[in-house]
Design an enzyme around this catalytic site. Sequence first.
Site, PDB file in Angstrom:
ATOM      1  N   SER A 100       0.847  -1.198   0.000  1.00  0.00           N
ATOM      2  CA  SER A 100       0.000   0.000   0.000  1.00  0.00           C
ATOM      3  C   SER A 100       0.875   1.237   0.000  1.00  0.00           C
ATOM      4  O   SER A 100       1.999   1.213   0.530  1.00  0.00           O
ATOM      5  CB  SER A 100      -0.860  -0.030   1.261  1.00  0.00           C
ATOM      6  OG  SER A 100      -1.415   1.236   1.516  1.00  0.00           O
ATOM      7  N   TYR A 149      -1.987  -1.051  10.920  1.00  0.00           N
ATOM      8  CA  TYR A 149      -2.224  -1.615   9.581  1.00  0.00           C
ATOM      9  C   TYR A 149      -1.033  -1.322   8.674  1.00  0.00           C
ATOM     10  O   TYR A 149      -0.486  -2.215   8.011  1.00  0.00           O
ATOM     11  CB  TYR A 149      -3.509  -1.021   8.974  1.00  0.00           C
ATOM     12  CG  TYR A 149      -3.624  -1.277   7.490  1.00  0.00           C
ATOM     13  CD1 TYR A 149      -3.889  -2.552   7.006  1.00  0.00           C
ATOM     14  CD2 TYR A 149      -3.433  -0.242   6.565  1.00  0.00           C
ATOM     15  CE1 TYR A 149      -3.969  -2.793   5.639  1.00  0.00           C
ATOM     16  CE2 TYR A 149      -3.511  -0.483   5.196  1.00  0.00           C
ATOM     17  CZ  TYR A 149      -3.772  -1.759   4.745  1.00  0.00           C
ATOM     18  OH  TYR A 149      -3.827  -1.992   3.394  1.00  0.00           O
ATOM     19  N   LYS A 177       1.983  -3.858   6.666  1.00  0.00           N
ATOM     20  CA  LYS A 177       2.410  -3.831   5.255  1.00  0.00           C
ATOM     21  C   LYS A 177       3.922  -3.587   5.183  1.00  0.00           C
ATOM     22  O   LYS A 177       4.627  -4.234   4.404  1.00  0.00           O
ATOM     23  CB  LYS A 177       1.656  -2.744   4.481  1.00  0.00           C
ATOM     24  CG  LYS A 177       0.167  -3.005   4.349  1.00  0.00           C
ATOM     25  CD  LYS A 177      -0.121  -4.235   3.503  1.00  0.00           C
ATOM     26  CE  LYS A 177      -1.585  -4.565   3.423  1.00  0.00           C
ATOM     27  NZ  LYS A 177      -1.867  -5.862   2.827  1.00  0.00           N
TER      28      LYS A 177
HETATM   29  P1  NAD Z   1     -11.046  -7.192   1.034  1.00  0.00           P
HETATM   30  O1  NAD Z   1     -11.283  -7.199   2.510  1.00  0.00           O
HETATM   31  O2  NAD Z   1     -12.214  -6.991   0.141  1.00  0.00           O
HETATM   32  O3  NAD Z   1     -10.276  -8.524   0.598  1.00  0.00           O
HETATM   33  C1  NAD Z   1      -9.429  -9.227   1.474  1.00  0.00           C
HETATM   34  C2  NAD Z   1      -9.917 -10.670   1.492  1.00  0.00           C
HETATM   35  O4  NAD Z   1      -9.060 -11.457   2.330  1.00  0.00           O
HETATM   36  C3  NAD Z   1     -11.332 -10.810   2.046  1.00  0.00           C
HETATM   37  O5  NAD Z   1     -12.095 -11.566   1.124  1.00  0.00           O
HETATM   38  C4  NAD Z   1     -11.143 -11.548   3.366  1.00  0.00           C
HETATM   39  O6  NAD Z   1     -12.244 -12.405   3.658  1.00  0.00           O
HETATM   40  C5  NAD Z   1      -9.866 -12.318   3.112  1.00  0.00           C
HETATM   41  N1  NAD Z   1      -9.067 -12.664   4.306  1.00  0.00           N
HETATM   42  C6  NAD Z   1      -8.663 -11.853   5.306  1.00  0.00           C
HETATM   43  N2  NAD Z   1      -7.888 -12.530   6.171  1.00  0.00           N
HETATM   44  C7  NAD Z   1      -7.792 -13.801   5.699  1.00  0.00           C
HETATM   45  C8  NAD Z   1      -7.121 -14.973   6.140  1.00  0.00           C
HETATM   46  N3  NAD Z   1      -6.382 -14.980   7.261  1.00  0.00           N
HETATM   47  N4  NAD Z   1      -7.255 -16.111   5.417  1.00  0.00           N
HETATM   48  C9  NAD Z   1      -8.016 -16.131   4.281  1.00  0.00           C
HETATM   49  N5  NAD Z   1      -8.657 -15.044   3.812  1.00  0.00           N
HETATM   50  C10 NAD Z   1      -8.546 -13.901   4.516  1.00  0.00           C
HETATM   51  O7  NAD Z   1      -9.939  -6.060   0.756  1.00  0.00           O
HETATM   52  P2  NAD Z   1      -9.395  -5.470  -0.619  1.00  0.00           P
HETATM   53  O8  NAD Z   1      -9.766  -4.037  -0.666  1.00  0.00           O
HETATM   54  O9  NAD Z   1      -9.746  -6.361  -1.733  1.00  0.00           O
HETATM   55  O10 NAD Z   1      -7.831  -5.531  -0.319  1.00  0.00           O
HETATM   56  C11 NAD Z   1      -7.034  -6.625  -0.710  1.00  0.00           C
HETATM   57  C12 NAD Z   1      -5.613  -6.406  -0.212  1.00  0.00           C
HETATM   58  O11 NAD Z   1      -5.128  -5.158  -0.723  1.00  0.00           O
HETATM   59  C13 NAD Z   1      -5.487  -6.316   1.309  1.00  0.00           C
HETATM   60  O12 NAD Z   1      -4.282  -6.958   1.691  1.00  0.00           O
HETATM   61  C14 NAD Z   1      -5.385  -4.831   1.562  1.00  0.00           C
HETATM   62  O13 NAD Z   1      -4.672  -4.542   2.748  1.00  0.00           O
HETATM   63  C15 NAD Z   1      -4.636  -4.361   0.332  1.00  0.00           C
HETATM   64  N6  NAD Z   1      -4.873  -2.946   0.026  1.00  0.00           N
HETATM   65  C16 NAD Z   1      -6.157  -2.490  -0.149  1.00  0.00           C
HETATM   66  C17 NAD Z   1      -6.372  -1.138  -0.409  1.00  0.00           C
HETATM   67  C18 NAD Z   1      -7.764  -0.597  -0.571  1.00  0.00           C
HETATM   68  O14 NAD Z   1      -7.946   0.620  -0.487  1.00  0.00           O
HETATM   69  N7  NAD Z   1      -8.784  -1.431  -0.844  1.00  0.00           N
HETATM   70  C19 NAD Z   1      -5.288  -0.249  -0.502  1.00  0.00           C
HETATM   71  C20 NAD Z   1      -3.996  -0.752  -0.348  1.00  0.00           C
HETATM   72  C21 NAD Z   1      -3.801  -2.101  -0.072  1.00  0.00           C
HETATM   73  N1  UFG Z   2     -12.811  11.330   3.298  1.00  0.00           N
HETATM   74  C1  UFG Z   2     -13.869  12.173   3.588  1.00  0.00           C
HETATM   75  N2  UFG Z   2     -15.028  11.612   4.024  1.00  0.00           N
HETATM   76  C2  UFG Z   2     -15.201  10.260   4.178  1.00  0.00           C
HETATM   77  C3  UFG Z   2     -14.107   9.418   3.871  1.00  0.00           C
HETATM   78  C4  UFG Z   2     -12.926   9.983   3.446  1.00  0.00           C
HETATM   79  O1  UFG Z   2     -13.762  13.392   3.459  1.00  0.00           O
HETATM   80  O2  UFG Z   2     -16.282   9.818   4.588  1.00  0.00           O
HETATM   81  C5  UFG Z   2     -11.568  11.918   2.765  1.00  0.00           C
HETATM   82  C6  UFG Z   2     -10.334  11.628   3.591  1.00  0.00           C
HETATM   83  O3  UFG Z   2     -10.164  12.600   4.597  1.00  0.00           O
HETATM   84  C7  UFG Z   2      -9.231  11.656   2.520  1.00  0.00           C
HETATM   85  C8  UFG Z   2      -9.940  11.132   1.268  1.00  0.00           C
HETATM   86  O4  UFG Z   2     -11.325  11.309   1.506  1.00  0.00           O
HETATM   87  O5  UFG Z   2      -8.823  12.980   2.285  1.00  0.00           O
HETATM   88  C9  UFG Z   2      -9.679   9.656   0.984  1.00  0.00           C
HETATM   89  O6  UFG Z   2      -9.977   8.894   2.156  1.00  0.00           O
HETATM   90  P1  UFG Z   2     -10.102   7.303   2.117  1.00  0.00           P
HETATM   91  O7  UFG Z   2     -10.455   6.859   3.493  1.00  0.00           O
HETATM   92  O8  UFG Z   2     -10.987   6.886   1.004  1.00  0.00           O
HETATM   93  O9  UFG Z   2      -8.630   6.838   1.715  1.00  0.00           O
HETATM   94  P2  UFG Z   2      -7.237   7.095   2.461  1.00  0.00           P
HETATM   95  O10 UFG Z   2      -6.342   7.738   1.444  1.00  0.00           O
HETATM   96  O11 UFG Z   2      -7.396   7.758   3.749  1.00  0.00           O
HETATM   97  O12 UFG Z   2      -6.785   5.593   2.806  1.00  0.00           O
HETATM   98  C10 UFG Z   2      -6.433   4.687   1.791  1.00  0.00           C
HETATM   99  C11 UFG Z   2      -6.716   3.255   2.229  1.00  0.00           C
HETATM  100  C12 UFG Z   2      -5.845   2.876   3.395  1.00  0.00           C
HETATM  101  C13 UFG Z   2      -4.410   3.162   3.097  1.00  0.00           C
HETATM  102  C14 UFG Z   2      -4.254   4.602   2.672  1.00  0.00           C
HETATM  103  C15 UFG Z   2      -2.842   4.941   2.289  1.00  0.00           C
HETATM  104  O13 UFG Z   2      -8.060   3.126   2.604  1.00  0.00           O
HETATM  105  O14 UFG Z   2      -5.968   1.502   3.607  1.00  0.00           O
HETATM  106  O15 UFG Z   2      -5.082   4.855   1.538  1.00  0.00           O
HETATM  107  O16 UFG Z   2      -2.459   4.135   1.231  1.00  0.00           O
HETATM  108  F1  UFG Z   2      -3.664   2.945   4.215  1.00  0.00           F
END
Ligand code: NAD
Ligand code: UFG
Length: 337
Positions: free
Chosen positions: A124, A148, A152
């Site tokens: 991330s 979190y 990572k």
């Molecule tokens: P998500 O929660 O939709 O997907 C994660 C999946 O992993 C889920 O289906 C959950 O049931 C499964 N899971 C969790 N722990 C497990 C375990 N111990 N064994 C088996 N399955 C397990 O999330 P996502 O948004 O699809 O994110 C996927 C990956 O990308 C995550 O590692 C997350 O940290 C990373 N990531 C997501 C974002 C974002 O904004 N969505 C940003 C940066 C990184």
């Molecule tokens: N925001 C609002 N209102 C809301 C939600 C978010 O104003 O209800 C704003 C936040 O303050 C920020 C922007 O929208 O300025 C984006 O916020 P998000 O929560 O959508 O995303 P972030 O950038 O805060 O976080 C994301 C992922 C995290 C990761 C982070 C850094 O959700 O998992 O990027 O990579 F850690």
Amino acid sequence: MAILVTGGAGYIGSHTCVEMINAGYDVIVVDNLDNSSSESLKRVEQITGKAVPFYREDVRNKEAIRKIFKENQIEAVIHFAGLKAVGESVREPIMYYDNNLFNTITLLEVMNEYGVKKIVFSSSATVYGIATEMPLKEGMPLGAINPYGRTKYFIEEILRDLYVADSGWCIALLRYFNPIGAHKSGLIGEDPKGIPNNLMPYISQVAVGKLEKLHVFGNDYNTVDGTGVRDYIHVVDLAIGHVKAVDWALQHTGCEAFNLGTGNGTSVLQLRNAFVEATGVEVPYVIDPRRPGDPDEVYADATKAKEVLGWTAKYGVKEMCEDTWRWQKSNPNGFEK
Ligand code: NAD
Ligand code: UFG
């Protein structure tokens, strides 16, 4: 030969399964469904016309993971499984370290046992910690500001150590910026449990009438309009980034980090306005205080992914909004019927 996708029933995982299958790969999914539904995999099958073998298991369960490797010819792993909510990680740090670190270590041990040394890891942009310079480049200093983010960062360090110890591995650390949007079919998309933490699902739930109004967290940031700026990336572009990373990993050894972002910053109000324009649906909002820990601006330099993986994001904010809305309006309750 197949690619094992951990967490493949989740938001990014399900979209990645579609793009991997479209690219000609066979995928096998392991997921404990803690934050997802097996319905997403049925939809992946519907979109692609291909069966997706599924194991409902926790990746921390070593015997269960061994069984998957025993029963299948796996050549690489895409590792999505993990917990991802920043606020929850501050309240429940042990749960985050337990899941994210132990599931990765268990997986790596079993991969080693079976001689499978190709892994694409979901990192991330959060691993840049508090950055003083934008855009973010892979070589910049790393850090973390919450549990979190530390999971990572620690996993990246573990994977870098693994490569130092055994140069037979190929490890792609994919640093995602802000994934939003959904598959064009409207059949799969983001399905957050409870009230969304992230901006786009919040906007779309206001639009569909499940939430009353958007709370904009602060309008006094040092940005174009005072609201926070992020690098939103279409989840399908992100999924294709995984296909390119697997292609690369199968041909190389190494341990490399790649930013997956568009390089463009969009503010909260710009995203809200783009959504209203793309969908014609009103999204009322109020300005609230800042959310603690939120930086002014975060956006990527994604040159390395272009040069090494041959990947660039294609979709803009308009498509991200249109596709989110198609998914949200046809599935107001997500995968629940
Ligand atoms: P998500 O929660 O939709 O997907 C994660 C999946 O992993 C889920 O289906 C959950 O049931 C499964 N899971 C969790 N722990 C497990 C375990 N111990 N064994 C088996 N399955 C397990 O999330 P996502 O948004 O699809 O994110 C996927 C990956 O990308 C995550 O590692 C997350 O940290 C990373 N990531 C997501 C974002 C974002 O904004 N969505 C940003 C940066 C990184
Ligand atoms: N925001 C609002 N209102 C809301 C939600 C978010 O104003 O209800 C704003 C936040 O303050 C920020 C922007 O929208 O300025 C984006 O916020 P998000 O929560 O959508 O995303 P972030 O950038 O805060 O976080 C994301 C992922 C995290 C990761 C982070 C850094 O959700 O998992 O990027 O990579 F850690």
